[in-house]
Enzyme design. Structure first.
Site, PDB file in Angstrom:
ATOM      1  N   SER A 183      39.527  47.178  41.922  1.00  0.00           N
ATOM      2  CA  SER A 183      39.213  45.754  41.856  1.00  0.00           C
ATOM      3  C   SER A 183      38.026  45.535  40.948  1.00  0.00           C
ATOM      4  O   SER A 183      37.086  46.327  40.953  1.00  0.00           O
ATOM      5  CB  SER A 183      38.886  45.209  43.245  1.00  0.00           C
ATOM      6  OG  SER A 183      40.069  45.030  43.967  1.00  0.00           O
ATOM      7  N   SER A 194      35.694  42.117  38.808  1.00  0.00           N
ATOM      8  CA  SER A 194      35.087  40.820  39.102  1.00  0.00           C
ATOM      9  C   SER A 194      36.140  39.730  39.291  1.00  0.00           C
ATOM     10  O   SER A 194      35.923  38.781  40.028  1.00  0.00           O
ATOM     11  CB  SER A 194      34.173  40.413  37.947  1.00  0.00           C
ATOM     12  OG  SER A 194      33.325  41.467  37.598  1.00  0.00           O
ATOM     13  N   PHE A 195      37.264  39.847  38.600  1.00  0.00           N
ATOM     14  CA  PHE A 195      38.192  38.725  38.560  1.00  0.00           C
ATOM     15  C   PHE A 195      39.580  39.040  39.094  1.00  0.00           C
ATOM     16  O   PHE A 195      40.455  38.200  39.045  1.00  0.00           O
ATOM     17  CB  PHE A 195      38.312  38.227  37.114  1.00  0.00           C
ATOM     18  CG  PHE A 195      36.987  38.075  36.465  1.00  0.00           C
ATOM     19  CD1 PHE A 195      36.101  37.103  36.909  1.00  0.00           C
ATOM     20  CD2 PHE A 195      36.587  38.921  35.454  1.00  0.00           C
ATOM     21  CE1 PHE A 195      34.856  36.972  36.334  1.00  0.00           C
ATOM     22  CE2 PHE A 195      35.343  38.800  34.873  1.00  0.00           C
ATOM     23  CZ  PHE A 195      34.470  37.814  35.320  1.00  0.00           C
ATOM     24  N   GLY A 196      39.788  40.239  39.597  1.00  0.00           N
ATOM     25  CA  GLY A 196      41.118  40.531  40.091  1.00  0.00           C
ATOM     26  C   GLY A 196      41.303  41.995  40.428  1.00  0.00           C
ATOM     27  O   GLY A 196      40.376  42.793  40.346  1.00  0.00           O
ATOM     28  N   VAL A 245      43.667  45.462  39.832  1.00  0.00           N
ATOM     29  CA  VAL A 245      44.550  46.092  38.845  1.00  0.00           C
ATOM     30  C   VAL A 245      45.497  47.071  39.531  1.00  0.00           C
ATOM     31  O   VAL A 245      45.075  47.868  40.367  1.00  0.00           O
ATOM     32  CB  VAL A 245      43.739  46.839  37.765  1.00  0.00           C
ATOM     33  CG1 VAL A 245      44.663  47.532  36.764  1.00  0.00           C
ATOM     34  CG2 VAL A 245      42.803  45.884  37.041  1.00  0.00           C
ATOM     35  N   LYS A 250      47.203  42.991  36.223  1.00  0.00           N
ATOM     36  CA  LYS A 250      45.961  42.500  36.822  1.00  0.00           C
ATOM     37  C   LYS A 250      46.270  41.198  37.544  1.00  0.00           C
ATOM     38  O   LYS A 250      46.594  40.185  36.923  1.00  0.00           O
ATOM     39  CB  LYS A 250      44.894  42.265  35.757  1.00  0.00           C
ATOM     40  CG  LYS A 250      43.610  41.748  36.372  1.00  0.00           C
ATOM     41  CD  LYS A 250      42.419  42.010  35.489  1.00  0.00           C
ATOM     42  CE  LYS A 250      41.154  41.837  36.289  1.00  0.00           C
ATOM     43  NZ  LYS A 250      39.957  42.210  35.570  1.00  0.00           N
ATOM     44  N   ASP A 281      32.946  39.745  29.618  1.00  0.00           N
ATOM     45  CA  ASP A 281      32.790  40.825  30.600  1.00  0.00           C
ATOM     46  C   ASP A 281      32.803  42.183  29.894  1.00  0.00           C
ATOM     47  O   ASP A 281      33.418  43.126  30.368  1.00  0.00           O
ATOM     48  CB  ASP A 281      33.906  40.731  31.643  1.00  0.00           C
ATOM     49  CG  ASP A 281      33.572  41.490  32.937  1.00  0.00           C
ATOM     50  OD1 ASP A 281      32.382  41.786  33.155  1.00  0.00           O
ATOM     51  OD2 ASP A 281      34.492  41.786  33.709  1.00  0.00           O
TER      52      ASP A 281
END
Length: 380
Positions: free
Chosen positions: A90, A92-94, A96, A108, A201
């Site tokens: 995991s 920051s945004f999802g 994988v 993702k 990012d």
């Protein structure tokens, strides 16, 4: 920003092609045929759409008209076609996953629950930009999914992230290899910025090393996902890991603190990792203290830790990328020039040793299997 191509243009092209197709069409070259053998649409095309017929014939043959739809629909992948297997990690945004979709892919699944119509449209608009990215140092975007969750599908990589190489496996790179990793990363970032895509990012977890040390940058763009939404109002928030965040991004005083220069600062932290083998602020183990100190300008990475054999020009470049005032940081064309000069000044034996990784994958469609995060994420 690049306008999405209207699918009606493609449908007209397909219709005209089927009407004019005949055995003689292959030998002759009628006036209304393009060099690829596609009929030109008979209706006038607005200026921003003139490039629509430019893709190759093989790609166009794959496109099936589906009514009056925006062309980004052709990049939507049905969730039922994708088989998810291992959960990789995991960010920051999802989350994988490794998956199967005509071969190995990385999926993702984004942490956006119940997207609003505005959010959904913004996501689709960004996908229209991401699908136009083709570069040897960029992870190949393959499509997106919208059922249940928003998800991005990219090529799969078998190697390790730069983070894992430097901080977990402690791979011993030679200086010329470290400099070449820096150059390739700058090359990929320069390409993204030329496409007006701010990464937001950039960090060693999102840089993957494939085969002969070929760099692949992943997890770029997607401003829609990397921001907080309040009703229809989009509010930027710090994203990514704080060790790589520029002071202005940590402070969040501007409505949108992300810029080409904030990406350059994050790249500067990656250079610091390459040239020290360490993460910055290792002496501070309190996340909030790092946020406070860096945001206020009281703390910056300790450049005395750079390797003794780090060339002076590289030391200067690291310092320039990490300037506290964002306008003082160089942009990627300048960074690339600095690294090119630096590489040229290296002993010739080192330069020739790095050439295979410079030229092996010169095709922009390089879609060899490549790494996604099989790495532990940093503490911060």
């Amino acid at each position: 920003p690049t306008m999405p191509v209207d699918s009606r243009i493609i449908e007209d092209a397909i219709r005209n092609h089927s009407e004019s197709a005949s055995p003689s069409a292959s030998s002759g070259s009628p006036n209304n045929m393009s060099p690829t053998g596609w009929s030109q649409p008979k209706t006038p095309v607005p200026a921003q759409r003139e490039r629509a017929p430019g893709t190759n014939t093989q790609e166009k043959n794959k496109i099936r008209p589906r009514g009056q739809r925006d062309s980004s629909y052709y990049w939507e992948i049905e969730a039922s076609e994708v088989l998810l297997s291992t959960r990789i990690g995991s960010g920051s945004f999802g989350t994988v996953y490794k998956g199967k979709w005509h071969g190995d892919v990385a999926v993702k699944i984004l942490k956006v629950v119940d997207p609003t119509p505005e959010q959904f449209q913004a996501f689709r608009n960004e996908v229209a930009v991401l699908r136009k990215t083709r570069h040897v140092n960029i992870l190949l975007f393959m499509g997106y999914m919208t059922k249940d969750n928003l998800a991005i599908v990219t090529q799969w990589c078998e190697g390790s992230s730069l983070y894992k190489h430097l901080h977990v496996q402690e791979t011993k790179f030679q200086m010329f290899q470290l400099i070449d990793i820096a150059r390739q990363t700058a090359q990929g970032m320069d390409y993204l910025h030329a496409k007006n895509i701010i990464h937001r990012d950039m960090k060693s977890n999102n840089i993957f090393l494939h085969g002969g040390l070929t760099v692949k940058i992943g997890d770029f763009g997607l401003a829609t996902v990397k921001s907080r939404w309040s009703g229809s109002q989009q509010v930027e928030q710090p994203t990514g890991s704080i060790l790589w965040m520029a002071p202005e991004v940590i402070r969040m005083q501007d409505s949108n603190p992300f810029s080409f220069q904030s990406d350059v600062y994050s790249y500067g932290i990656v250079l610091y990792e390459l040239m020290t083998g360490e993460l910055p602020y290792s002496h501070i183990n309190n996340r909030d203290q790092i946020i406070f100190m860096v945001g206020r300008g009281y703390a910056s990475p300790d450049l005395s830790k750079l390797y003794k054999n780090c060339p002076k020009a590289m030391k200067r470049l690291v310092a320039d990328c990490l300037k506290k005032v964002r306008e003082e940081r160089p942009l990627f064309p300048q960074i690339l020039s600095s690294i090119a000069l630096l590489q040229h000044s290296l002993p010739k034996i080192n330069r020739s040793a790095s050439e295979p990784s410079l030229h092996r994958a010169s095709h922009t469609e390089d879609i060899n299997s490549c790494t996604l995060t099989s790495t532990r994420l940093p503490v911060f």
